[in-house]
Every structure is written in C-alpha cells, then in structure tokens.
Design an enzyme around this catalytic site. Structure first.
Site, mmCIF file in Angstrom:
data_model
loop_
_atom_site.group_PDB
_atom_site.id
_atom_site.type_symbol
_atom_site.label_atom_id
_atom_site.label_comp_id
_atom_site.label_asym_id
_atom_site.label_seq_id
_atom_site.Cartn_x
_atom_site.Cartn_y
_atom_site.Cartn_z
ATOM 1 N N HIS A 112 37.035 45.580 41.952
ATOM 2 C CA HIS A 112 36.701 46.665 42.890
ATOM 3 C C HIS A 112 35.451 47.307 42.325
ATOM 4 O O HIS A 112 35.502 47.884 41.228
ATOM 5 C CB HIS A 112 37.853 47.663 42.970
ATOM 6 C CG HIS A 112 39.148 47.015 43.366
ATOM 7 N ND1 HIS A 112 39.546 46.908 44.669
ATOM 8 C CD2 HIS A 112 40.092 46.377 42.626
ATOM 9 C CE1 HIS A 112 40.701 46.265 44.726
ATOM 10 N NE2 HIS A 112 41.058 45.922 43.495
ATOM 11 N N ASP A 138 39.613 46.804 37.778
ATOM 12 C CA ASP A 138 38.841 48.058 37.718
ATOM 13 C C ASP A 138 38.416 48.287 36.262
ATOM 14 O O ASP A 138 39.016 49.104 35.552
ATOM 15 C CB ASP A 138 39.708 49.224 38.216
ATOM 16 C CG ASP A 138 40.138 49.021 39.660
ATOM 17 O OD1 ASP A 138 39.320 49.249 40.561
ATOM 18 O OD2 ASP A 138 41.296 48.601 39.879
ATOM 19 N N GLU A 168 51.769 43.026 43.400
ATOM 20 C CA GLU A 168 51.302 43.761 42.208
ATOM 21 C C GLU A 168 52.429 44.738 41.855
ATOM 22 O O GLU A 168 53.150 44.518 40.891
ATOM 23 C CB GLU A 168 49.993 44.510 42.506
ATOM 24 C CG GLU A 168 49.475 45.333 41.330
ATOM 25 C CD GLU A 168 48.267 46.230 41.677
ATOM 26 O OE1 GLU A 168 48.022 46.498 42.884
ATOM 27 O OE2 GLU A 168 47.591 46.684 40.733
HETATM 28 N N1 ADE Z 1 42.191 49.491 44.425
HETATM 29 C C1 ADE Z 1 41.550 49.439 43.266
HETATM 30 N N2 ADE Z 1 42.306 48.857 42.334
HETATM 31 C C2 ADE Z 1 43.473 48.513 42.925
HETATM 32 C C3 ADE Z 1 44.654 47.871 42.485
HETATM 33 N N3 ADE Z 1 44.823 47.448 41.227
HETATM 34 N N4 ADE Z 1 45.648 47.695 43.379
HETATM 35 C C4 ADE Z 1 45.505 48.108 44.629
HETATM 36 N N5 ADE Z 1 44.425 48.725 45.084
HETATM 37 C C5 ADE Z 1 43.395 48.916 44.243
HETATM 38 ZN ZN ZN Z 2 42.701 45.024 42.743
#
Ligand code: ADE
Ligand code: ZN
Length: 335
Positions: free
Chosen positions: A16, A276, A197
C-alpha cells in the site's frame, strides 16, 4: 545470506503506497501543506506504532495519509519508497492505492493518479524498476461507493494493472463487491483482493468465487479449511504473504508461529511482500530476512519465492523474461 537475499531480484506485489509513508516524510509534507500533526516528533510517531489488530493500525494509517494533498505529494511518496526498495534489491513494484480515502478528504482522483504515474515513470527511468498500479476499494464502505470510484477512474482504466480490495475485513465479505468486480471484469481489468488476513477461510473462497480474483492478498487463514487450500493449490492461485505485517497486526503471535512453512508444505504458490513497510518494521528485504531468521530456509527456497513473484507479477512478457534471467544468473553465480 543477507548478501544473497539483497542480490536476489525481488518483486513487491503487495504494497500500500500510503503505508510506505515514513514519519520523516509525513512531517515534511505536513509542513509543506500547513497541516498540524498530533505528534511533536518523528520518534513520537514511531512510538505510536503499537497495534492490537488490523483496525488499530488502519486508524493511524488513515490519519497519517492525511498529509497527502497535491500531485507532488503523491510523487514524493512513491519516489521515496522506490529509492528504498531499489537499494534493497527490489526490481519490480506493484503499488496499491486507496482512492476513496483521499477523495473523502477532497483530493481528486486525477491529483492522486497523476502524481503516482509520474513517479512510476521516474522510477522506471532513473532506477530501472518496472511498476504496476492497483486501485483498491475500501471494503468498509459501500459497494455503490466503490462502483462510483471505478466509473470516475474511466480516464485511467488503461493505466490500471488491477483493482483490489482492502481495509477492515471482518463483516465486509468479498461477495459485497461482486457487482463492482464484475464491472472490472467487463472492462478487462484484472482483479485481486485481501482475504483471509483477519477474516475466515470462507472469505478466501468467496473472493475466488464471487470476485474471480487471480491473486489473494494475505490468505494465511486459508489453512483453517482444507478444501480452500486444495482449491488454491489446484488452481495455482498465488498468495501475497506479508509476514512482518502479520506479526505487527497480531494475526500471528511471533514470526516463529507464522504459517508460511505450513503453506509451503501445502504446495501453494507463495510470495513474500511488505504490505505497509513504514508501519510494520521494514520492506521486502526485511521480510525475507525475518523468514531467514525464523525458518532458516535454503537459498533455493528463497529463490523459488522470488521466482513465484516474477511469474505472477503484472509485467510484460519481455520484462518477465529479463528478470527471470537475472534470477537464474543470481542463483548460478552462487552455485
Ligand atoms: N490497508 C493497508 N494495509 C492493509 C492491510 N494489511 N489489510 C487491509 N487493508 C489494508
Ligand atoms: Zn495489504
């Protein structure tokens, strides 16, 4: 091993771009745009990065990106990341961005995309990277809002390599976005989605069945349903796994508990990514190194993971051949 993992030509498939905003740049952009941050130093920002779960991270992530206002801000954000990625041996970057999070702050789509596309061209020209652009929908907003963004993006459909789905997973199943993803399919835009996730294995199945995705972001909870694992293996659907992210967001307790070895044993197509990097303790190389420390995999295993990423990346066939040849040369020079 660090030297080998640095040299390995790595592709970043799950990033991201807003999550690559380092505190130093956050302050610089806040100053440039006359924005007051709720922190008095870079150290105070870093100290705030203690997360209990995905939502506690997302709250800071959306707050942090509020310093992005102009096309130059988006350009600087992406270039800052490209320079770091290049220094750690990343050769191809697929950057996701969250247009709705910026639109709701009054930042036009053209501002966002023009800045990102300009950085992508510059990264290609100056650093020799290849790049791809992924427009992600926020799953905690309505399906109508997502469809509206996709239609607004009409001038940029050609520039999009894929659409994705991210943000808070619980209670926002993939099927909610079936119509938007069907529209993307009609437009010939490839589709990917975060699933499994924090959410259950059934969301991974739903992403495959309702959204017709070609890759799953994360997907680690697929292991809770053997039939989902079988489908992923049989259809060779890649997972873009982000181990440091999973530790920092408490999807797993510790790197040593990470299900990556089990996913490998299950015969899945896996790739290692950073998600991230400014929030979770490092980029692609740090994620490879964390796997090295936790699992002591062989060089062949790491080379296979890097090869998987090149095989399933959004890139031209010529570029894929070039990078696969670099990977072969890296392995051969090591033998
Ligand atoms: N947006 C940024 N990082 C994310 C993540 N790990 N899971 C879901 N949305 C996200
Ligand atoms: Zn992600």
């Amino acid at each position: 091993m660090r030297e080998f993992l640095t040299r390995l030509p790595k592709a970043e498939l799950h990033l991201h771009i807003e999550g690559s905003l380092e505190p130093e740049l956050m302050f610089a952009l806040a100053n440039r745009n006359g924005i007051e941050l709720p922190y008095d130093s870079v150290d105070a920002v870093r100290a705030a990065y203690e997360f209990d779960d995905l939502q506690s991270f997302l709250d800071l992530y959306y707050q942090g990106m509020s310093v992005l206002r102009t096309a130059d801000d988006f350009f600087d954000l992406a270039m800052d990341y490209f320079r770091r990625a290049h220094a750690e041996g990343v050769v191809h970057v697929e950057l996701s961005f969250d247009p709705q999070a910026h639109l709701s702050r009054g930042v036009e789509l053209s501002t966002q995309i023009d800045g990102l596309l300009r950085a992508m061209r510059e990264g290609e020209r100056k650093l020799g990277l290849s790049t791809a652009l992924i427009l992600s929908f926020l799953r905690d907003r309505s399906a109508e809002d997502a469809l509206d963004v996709l239609e607004k993006a009409a001038p940029y459909w050609e520039a999009l390599d894929a659409v994705g789905l991210d943000s808070a997973e619980f209670g926002n199943p993939p099927s909610k976005f079936a119509a938007v993803f069907e529209r993307a399919r009609e437009l010939g835009i490839p589709r990917i989605a975060h699933a499994g996730e924090e959410g259950p294995a059934s969301y991974v199945r739903e992403a495959l069945e309702s959204l017709d995705v070609c890759r799953i972001d994360h997907g680690v909870r697929c292991l809770e349903d053997a039939s989902v694992v079988d489908t992923l293996r049989d259809r060779r659907i890649p997972l873009t796994v982000c181990p440091l992210s999973n530790v920092r967001l408490k999807v797993v307790e510790d790197m040593r508990d990470h299900p990556l070895p089990t996913l490998l044993d299950a015969g899945l197509v896996l790739t290692i990514n950073s998600d991230d990097p400014a929030y979770f303790g490092g980029g692609v190389l740090d994620n490879y190194l964390a796997c090295h420390e936790a699992f002591e995999w062989s060089r062949e295993t790491f080379a296979q993971l890097a090869r998987n990423a090149l095989n399933v990346a959004f890139m031209s066939d010529a570029r894929r051949r070039e990078l696969l040849a670099e990977l072969d040369a890296c392995q051969a020079s090591d033998a």
